[in-house]
Design an enzyme around this catalytic site. Structure first.
Site, short mmCIF file in Angstrom:
data_model
loop_
_atom_site.label_atom_id
_atom_site.label_comp_id
_atom_site.label_asym_id
_atom_site.label_seq_id
_atom_site.Cartn_x
_atom_site.Cartn_y
_atom_site.Cartn_z
N HIS A 61 -9.31 3.14 -1.72
CA HIS A 61 -7.86 2.72 -1.64
C HIS A 61 -7.40 1.88 -2.71
O HIS A 61 -7.49 0.62 -2.69
CB HIS A 61 -7.61 2.09 -0.12
CG HIS A 61 -6.37 1.38 0.12
ND1 HIS A 61 -5.12 2.27 -0.21
CD2 HIS A 61 -5.80 0.46 0.66
CE1 HIS A 61 -4.22 1.63 -0.15
NE2 HIS A 61 -4.44 0.60 0.60
N CYS A 120 0.66 2.58 6.29
CA CYS A 120 1.05 1.33 6.41
C CYS A 120 0.57 0.52 5.24
O CYS A 120 -0.08 1.01 4.47
CB CYS A 120 0.43 0.71 7.65
SG CYS A 120 -1.54 0.82 7.62
N CYS A 163 0.89 -1.27 0.00
CA CYS A 163 -0.05 -0.03 -0.18
C CYS A 163 0.71 1.23 0.31
O CYS A 163 0.30 2.25 0.01
CB CYS A 163 -1.05 -0.02 1.35
SG CYS A 163 -1.91 -1.55 1.30
#
EC number: 2.3.1.155
Lengths: 720, 399
Positions: free
Chosen positions: B354, B384, B64
Site C-alpha cells: 500500500h 478508505c 490513502c
C-alpha cells in the site's frame, strides 16, 4: 472520608489481575440473588455486580452477602479454574460503600462489623487459590477499588480521581482496554462484552500459567521497598506525612490521620493488627460529626444537581455573553467546553482579546494536565465567537450580561440587547457580589418574565456554585432554562429569591464587617487569617477581603448597610474607603492587607496599612478576644444571617443554604454549612453566644426569630 | 526521490497507450507524505518525463485516497469543459520519508540565519542541548485523535467481534490469490522499474503466501498483548507510483481509442475519525449504488482497498447488518455484503502493498482488467482513508 467523592476513574476500562486465597468454604446458599449473578463460561466463572434500580453499584450489605455466597460457590466448584469480576452497568464497577447503609448505622460498632465482614471477603480474594480478574469499567472507588485492586496507597489520603492510564502506571491495574466504537451492538454494550472476553482470556491464562500476574517492579520501587523495610526510614516517612496532613487539614478532618495510623499499624505489627484497627477506625469515623456533615453535603450536592423546575421548553444551544471580563470569559469557558455555541461580546478590542486569551489559557491548562487533547481544545474553541457588535444575537437562546456593575450601564445594555434578541430568549444579568436587586433590572425590561439573575463565583471555571435569583415576575420556564444551563456548565445550582445581596453575599457581608472590626481592634491580618483557617475556612478572612477586592467589599457593605441598617454594622466602613483611596484594592492592585508580587509565594503584610489601621483603632472590649471568641463572632454572624435568609424566604430550604455557603463562600466543609452547624453546635448555644456578644457590641448580634424558635424547642432541627 | 517513481509511471503510461504527449491537457497527482523539495510532485515528474512545459500539473492529497482524488479531479475538469485529456496518478516513497529536526532545533537554526555577529551566533549555538537533536518521525496516526491506524483497526475488529483467526484467514486468502494472479500473468498493470545502481524490479515483491501456523505465531502489533491485528494481517507500506489516462468519450473515440472502462459514478463520504476511521466503504457503497441506479447484485467485480484484514471483515459485517444500517446510517435496511467470489480475487493491498498516494489508480485499473477478463459489466471500487474519509466509484464496461 474522601473516598465518597462521586466521580470516577473515567470511561476507559481497566482490568486488574489479582491473586487470591486459600480458604475453601462450602456453604452454598441457593436463595435467589438480585445484586450479584454468576455465569460459568467453560472453566471461568463470570461474577456480575448489578445493584437493581440504581445507576451505580454500591457496596451494600446485600451485595456483600451475595458476593460472599457466589465466591464460596466458585471456590467449591472443581470445574471452575478462575474467575472474572465485572459489572453489568457500563461506566460503574463499584462506586464505594453504600452511604445509606453507613448512615443507617447508629453506632461505631455496627460500622466496624460491616467493615470487618468486607475485609474478610477481600482477604479471601487476595489469597484465592483460583486466579481472580477484576474487569473494571468506569468508576471504581473506595471499597469498590479494594474489590478490584487489593492495594492502594497514595489514593487513600487524597481521594482523587485517577485516569485509567495513570492507574496502570501506578500499578493499580495490569492491563487497559480501550473503549470500542459502534459495531453490531451499541458501543457501551459491546465494550463491556469485549472487556469480559479479554478478562476471561487473562483468567484462563493465569489459571494455566501462560500469563503471569507478577508486576515487574522498577528499580525505584525496589529501592523504596528496601528503604521502607528499615524502621528508622519508616519513622521518618510517617513523620513527614503526618506533618503534611496536619498542615493541610489543621486537624479538623480526622480521617487522614486515622488512615496513617492504620497503615502504620499494618506495616509495623502485621496485617491482622492492621485489619483490626482499620475496621475499628472506619467504624469510629463513620459516626463522627465530620462524617455526617460531609455525607450531608454529598446528598445536598446531589440534590442541587437536579433541575427542580423541570425540562425547559427550549434547550439553550446558543448563548451570548456580554462583557469579556474575568466573569464573562469564565462563563464563556465553562459553556463552550460543554458544546454550547457562545458569543462573547465586549465593547473594546483590548478587553475582548483579554477575555479570549483567558478562555484559551483555561482550556490549554487542561491540555497540559492531559485531560484534553490539543485537538479537542481547538474544536472546543471553535464554539467561541468573540465580537464587538450584536451580530448573531438574533439566534441567541439566552443572553448573559456581565458588564460593569453600574445600574445605568446595565439598563442601557438591556435596552440594546432587547432590540436584537428573539422572543424566547432569556436575559440573565450576571451578578458579581454587588447587591443590585434584580427587580430593578427587570423593571427596565420589556419582558420581565424572561429576566433572571445569576451569581457566578470567580474564578468561574474553578468555583462549583451558581446562585440563581428569581424575581416575582420570572416565569417557571425561564427558571428551568437558567438552571438547565447552569447544570450543563457543571455547576451546583441553588435558586434563591431576589433581595439585597441575595443569599451568599448577604451572609458574607456581616462576617466581613466583623473581620474589619477585629482588625480595628489591633489583631494583625496574619493572625486573623490563622484564626479563621484554624476554624476550617479554606481562605483566611483578611485574605478573602483582598481576593474579593476592597472596592467591591466597600460597595457591598455600603449598599447592604443602607438596606439592612445596624445589623450590618460592626467594622467601620471608612476603613475600607480609605483603603480604596490609597489604592489598596487587594490582589488586583497588588496591595491590600498584604503585598502581592508576581512569583513571590510568602506574601508580607502591607506596611502601608499600619497607619490606616492605627487611625481606625478601637479598644478591644473585654471578654471576647480569645481566638475562640473571634472565631465565634465571625461565624455566629454568618449563621445568624443565613437563618434570617431562610426566615424571610430568600432561601427555600436549609440544604441549599448549606451548599451555597460551602461551595460559594468556603464555609468549613467539615461543619457541613451554617444550618448543619447550627444543628450540631446547638441552636441554644448559638443564641447564647449571640446574646453574649450582643450585650458587648450591640444589635448586629441580635439572634433572628428562626434561631430563637429553634433554641426554644430543642427537637427542632434544620436537617432531620 | 518520489518524482523518479512518478516519472517512470508516466513514461510507462505513454509507452502503453502511445498517447502523444502534447495531447495531454493537464496532469494531476496524488501523494501523502510530501518530499519538501518536490512539493508539487506532479509538475516535477511531468517535466522529468518529457511532457511539454506548457502542460500544467498539480498535486492533491487526501491520505490513502489521494490518487482517487487525482482521478476524480481530472474527471471534474473534463466534465467542466476545462480540458479533454487528463493524466492522473499517485506516488509514495515510504522508504525515504522526510524526518524533521525537533521544533527547538528548527527554531534555533532559523534564528541562527538572522544572527549578525559571530558573538550572537556562538551564543545561540551554546544554547543547543542534546535533546534538540531528537528527530521527529512522521507517524501513521490521526492528528485529531493521536491514535495510530493499526490501533483503530484493532478496536474496529473488536467492535465487530472479528477473531484473530478470521483475520489471518483473510490475509492468507489475499496473499494466495495475489500469487495466483501474478503467476497467471494477470497483474499486467505493472511496469518494470530500474532502480539506479540496483536491479530492475519487475513484479510486486510483497506477495508471500504463508501458513496459518506461521501467521498465528506473530504477536499483536498495536493493542498489546491481547489485540488481534498483527503485521501479517495488515497491509504493508511500500514505494509505488501509478498513472492513468482519462479522456472524454468523444475525444477518445475521435482519437481511435477503445476505453478500458467508463467511470459511471463516484461519491466521497466521511465519518467519525475515531471509532469509524476505517468503516467508510460501508457508508459509501449504498450511496454510490443508489446514485448509479444499481443494486449490489448488479456488480460483477468488487475491488476494495485492504488496509487491514480486520477492517475488511468489519466492513463486510457492517454492510450485512440491518441493525447497523438503521442505527448508524439512517437507512431502512442493509445494503448487503459483497460475495467473496467477486471480491478482490487478484489479491489486494494486504498482499500487493500500500503506497498511500498510488493505491487508488491500482484499484481502478485492476477492476477494469478483471471486468474485461471475466466479461463483467459493472465494477465497484472502494477505499478508505485517514481522517475517516472514503471514496467509492462504479466502473462500467461501456456499451
Amino acid at each position: 472520608f474522601a473516598e465518597t467523592a462521586e466521580n470516577s476513574f473515567n470511561t476507559s476500562n481497566i482490568f486488574s489481575l489479582g491473586y487470591a486465597c486459600r480458604n475453601i468454604s462450602t456453604s452454598s446458599a441457593l436463595h435467589s440473588k438480585t445484586h450479584v449473578s454468576c455465569d460459568i463460561k467453560g472453566d471461568v466463572a463470570v461474577v456480575r455486580f448489578n445493584t437493581p434500580n440504581s445507576k451505580v453499584n454500591t457496596l451494600s450489605k446485600q451485595l456483600s452477602a451475595e458476593f460472599t455466597d457466589v465466591m464460596n460457590e466458585i471456590w467449591a466448584n472443581e470445574a471452575v479454574k478462575s474467575a472474572v469480576l465485572i459489572s453489568s452497568k457500563p461506566g460503574s464497577f463499584i462506586a464505594g460503600a453504600d452511604l445509606n447503609m453507613l448512615e443507617a448505622c447508629k453506632t461505631a460498632q455496627e460500622v466496624t462489623q460491616l467493615s470487618q465482614d468486607g475485609q474478610k471477603m477481600l482477604e479471601k480474594i487476595e489469597h484465592s487459590p483460583k486466579p481472580v480478574v477484576a474487569a473494571i469499567s468506569g468508576s471504581c472507588l473506595g471499597g469498590g477499588l479494594e474489590v478490584g485492586v487489593p492495594a492502594a496507597f497514595d489514593m487513600m489520603l487524597t481521594g482523587r480521581n485517577i485516569r485509567a492510564d495513570r492507574a496502570k502506571k501506578m500499578g493499580l491495574v495490569d492491563q487497559l482496554v480501550e473503549p470500542l466504537g459502534p459495531g453490531l451492538k451499541t458501543p457501551e454494550a459491546r465494550t463491556i462484552e469485549y472487556l469480559e472476553e479479554v478478562a476471561i482470556g487473562f483468567a484462563r491464562g493465569l489459571a494455566n500459567k501462560t500469563v503471569s500476574a507478577k508486576r515487574s517492579k522498577g528499580l525505584m520501587q525496589r529501592l523504596t521497598d528496601y528503604a521502607m523495610a528499615l524502621p528508622f526510614v519508616r519513622q521518618q516517612v510517617y513523620k513527614t506525612v503526618e506533618s503534611k496532613v496536619q498542615k493541610q487539614t489543621k486537624g479538623l478532618y480526622p480521617a487522614p490521620l486515622k488512615i496513617i495510623e492504620v497503615v502504620k499499624t499494618g506495616l509495623d505489627q502485621g496485617n491482622d493488627a492492621g485489619y483490626l484497627i482499620e475496621a475499628q477506625s472506619f467504624g469510629q469515623l463513620a459516626v463522627t460529626k465530620e462524617s455526617k456533615a460531609l455525607m450531608g453535603l454529598y446528598h445536598g450536592q446531589v440534590q442541587c444537581k437536579k433541575n427542580k423546575f423541570g425540562t425547559p421548553q427550549k434547550e439553550v444551544k446558543t448563548l451570548a455573553v456580554l462583557g469579556a471580563g474575568l466573569m464573562g470569559a469564565g462563563i464563556a469557558q465553562v459553556s463552550v467546553d460543554k458544546g454550547i455555541k457562545t458569543i462573547l461580546k465586549d465593547t473594546a478590542q483590548k478587553g475582548l482579546d483579554r477575555g479570549q486569551q483567558q478562555v484559551y489559557k483555561g482550556l490549554n491548562g487542561k491540555v497540559k494536565k492531559k485531560s484534553l487533547t490539543s485537538f479537542e481544545r481547538d474544536s472546543i474553541l471553535s464554539n467561541l465567537m468573540g465580537q464587538l457588535d450584536y451580530k448573531g444575537f438574533e439566534k441567541a437562546d439566552m443572553v448573559i450580561e456581565a458588564v460593569f456593575e453600574d445600574i445605568n450601564v446595565k439598563h442601557k445594555v438591556l435596552k440594546e440587547v432587547e432590540a436584537v434578541i428573539p422572543a424566547h430568549c432569556v436575559f440573565r444579568p450576571v451578578t458579581p457580589p454587588l447587591p443590585h436587586p434584580q427587580h430593578s433590572i427587570a423593571a427596565a425590561s420589556k419582558r420581565p418574565e424572561k429576566v433572571i439573575g445569576m451569581h457566578y463565583f470567580s474564578p468561574v471555571d474553578k468555583m462549583q456554585l451558581l446562585e440563581i435569583i428569581t424575581t416575582d415576575k420570572t416565569s417557571q420556564d425561564t427558571a428551568a432554562s437558567a438552571v438547565a444551563v447552569g447544570l450543563k456548565q457543571g455547576k451546583v445550582v441553588i435558586v434563591v429569591k431576589d433581595g439585597p445581596g441575595f443569599y451568599t453575599t448577604r451572609c458574607l457581608a456581616p462576617m466581613l464587617s466583623e473581620v474589619a472590626r477585629v482588625l480595628q481592634e489591633g489583631i494583625d491580618p496574619k493572625k486573623v487569617d490563622a484564626i479563621s483557617t484554624a476554624f476550617g475556612f479554606p481562605v483566611g478572612a483578611a485574605t478573602l477581603i483582598d481576593e474579593v477586592g476592597v472596592d467591591v467589599a466597600t460597595h457591598v457593605a455600603e449598599d447592604l448597610g443602607k438596606a439592612f441598617g445596624e445589623r450590618f454594622g460592626g467594622g467601620s466602613i471608612d476603613l475600607f474607603k480609605l483603603m480604596v483611596q490609597k489604592g489598596f484594592l487587594g490582589r488586583k492592585t497588588g496591595k491590600g492587607f498584604y503585598v502581592y508580587q508576581e512569583g513571590v509565594k510568602n506574601r508580607s503584610v502591607n506596611s502601608g496599612m499600619d497607619e490606616i489601621l492605627e487611625k481606625f483603632k478601637v479598644p478591644p472590649l473585654s471578654c471576647s478576644c480569645s481566638d475562640e471568641d473571634i472565631q465565634m463572632r465571625l461565624v455566629t454572624r454568618f449563621v445568624n444571617e443565613a437563618a434570617m435568609c431562610l426566615q424571610e424566604g430568600i432561601l427555600s430550604n436549609p440544604v441549599e443554604g448549606d451548599i451555597g455557603a460551602v461551595f460559594g463562600l468556603g464555609f468549613p466543609p467539615c461543619l457541613g454549612g451554617p444550618f448543619r452547624f447550627a444543628d450540631s453546635y446547638g441552636a441554644q448555644q448559638l443564641v447564647d453566644k449571640l446574646r453574649k456578644y450582643e450585650a458587648v457590641y450591640g444589635s448586629q448580634f441580635t439572634p433572628c426569630q428562626l434561631l430563637l424558635d429553634h433554641a426554644n424547642s430543642p427537637s427542632k432541627k434544620f436537617h432531620q | 526521490m518520489p518524482h523518479d517513481l512518478a516519472r517512470a509511471a508516466l513514461q510507462g503510461l505513454l509507452t502503453r497507450t502511445s498517447v502523444p504527449r502534447d495531447v495531454v491537457d493537464y496532469i494531476v497527482y496524488g501523494t501523502v507524505i510530501q518530499e519538501v523539495k518536490t512539493s508539487n510532485v506532479a509538475r516535477e515528474a511531468a517535466l522529468g518525463a518529457g511532457f511539454s512545459d506548457k502542460t500544467p500539473a498539480h498535486t492533491v492529497t487526501m491520505a490513502c485516497i489521494s490518487s482517487n482524488q487525482a482521478m476524480t479531479t481530472g474527471v471534474g475538469m473534463i466534465a467542466a469543459g476545462q480540458c479533454d485529456v487528463v493524466v492522473a496518478g499517485g506516488v509514495e516513497l515510504m522508504s525515504d520519508v522526510p524526518i524533521r529536526h525537533s521544533r527547538k532545533m528548527r527554531k534555533t537554526m532559523l534564528t541562527l540565519n538572522r544572527a549578525k555577529t559571530l558573538g550572537q551566533k556562538l551564543s545561540l549555538i551554546s544554547k543547543i542541548r542534546p535533546d534538540y537533536f531528537a528527530p521527529e518521525l512522521p507517524a501513521v496516526a490521526e492528528f485529531s485523535t493521536s491514535e495510530t491506524m493499526g490501533h483503530s483497526a484493532d478496536r474496529l475488529a473488536a467492535a465487530f467481534g472479528i477473531s484473530r483467526l478470521e483475520q489471518d484467514e483473510y490475509a492468507l486468502r489475499s496473499h494466495t490469490l495475489a500469487k495466483k494472479a501474478q503467476d497467471a500473468g494477470l497483474l499486467q498493470d505493472v511496469v518494470p522499474f530500474k532502480v539506479p545502481g540496483k536491479d530492475t524490479v519487475t513484479k510486486d515483491n510483497g506477495i508471500r503466501p504463508s501458513s496459518m501456523e506461521q501467521m498465528g505465531k506473530l504477536k499483536p502489533a498495536f493493542v498489546k498483548p491481547y489485540g488481534t491485528v498483527t503485521a501479517a494481517n495488515s497491509s504493508f507500506l511500500t514505494d509505488g507510483a501509478s498513472a492513468i489516462l482519462i479522456m472524454s468519450e468523444e475525444k477518445a473515440l475521435a482519437m481511435g481509442y477503445k476505453p478500458k472502462a467508463y467511470l459511471r459514478d463516484f461519491v466521497y463520504v466521511s465519518q467519525d475519525p475515531k471509532d469509524q476511521l476505517l468503516l467508510g466503504p460501508t457508508y459509501a457503497t449504498p450511496k454510490v449504488l443508489e446514485k448509479a441506479g444499481l443494486s449490489l447484485s448488479d456488480i460483477d467485480v468488487f475491488e476494495f482497498h485492504e488496509a487491514f484484514a480486520g477492517q475488511i471483515l468489519a466492513n463486510l459485517k457492517a454492510m450485512d447488518s440491518d441493525w447497523f444500517a438503521q442505527n448508524y446510517m439512517g437507512r431502512k435496511s442493509k445494503v448487503g455484503a459483497p460475495p467473496l467470489d467477486k471480491f478482490n480475487t487478484w489479491g489486494g493491498s494486504l498482499s500487493l502493498g500500500h503506497p498511500f498516494g498510488a493505491t487508488g489508480c491500482r484499484l481502478v485499473i485492476t477492476a477494469a482488467h478483471r471486468l474485461k477478463k471475466e466479461g463483467g459489466q459493472y465494477g465497484l471500487v472502494a477505499a478508505c482513508a485517514a481522517g475517516g474519509q472514503v471514496n467509492d466509484a462504479v466502473l462500467h464496461m461501456g456499451p
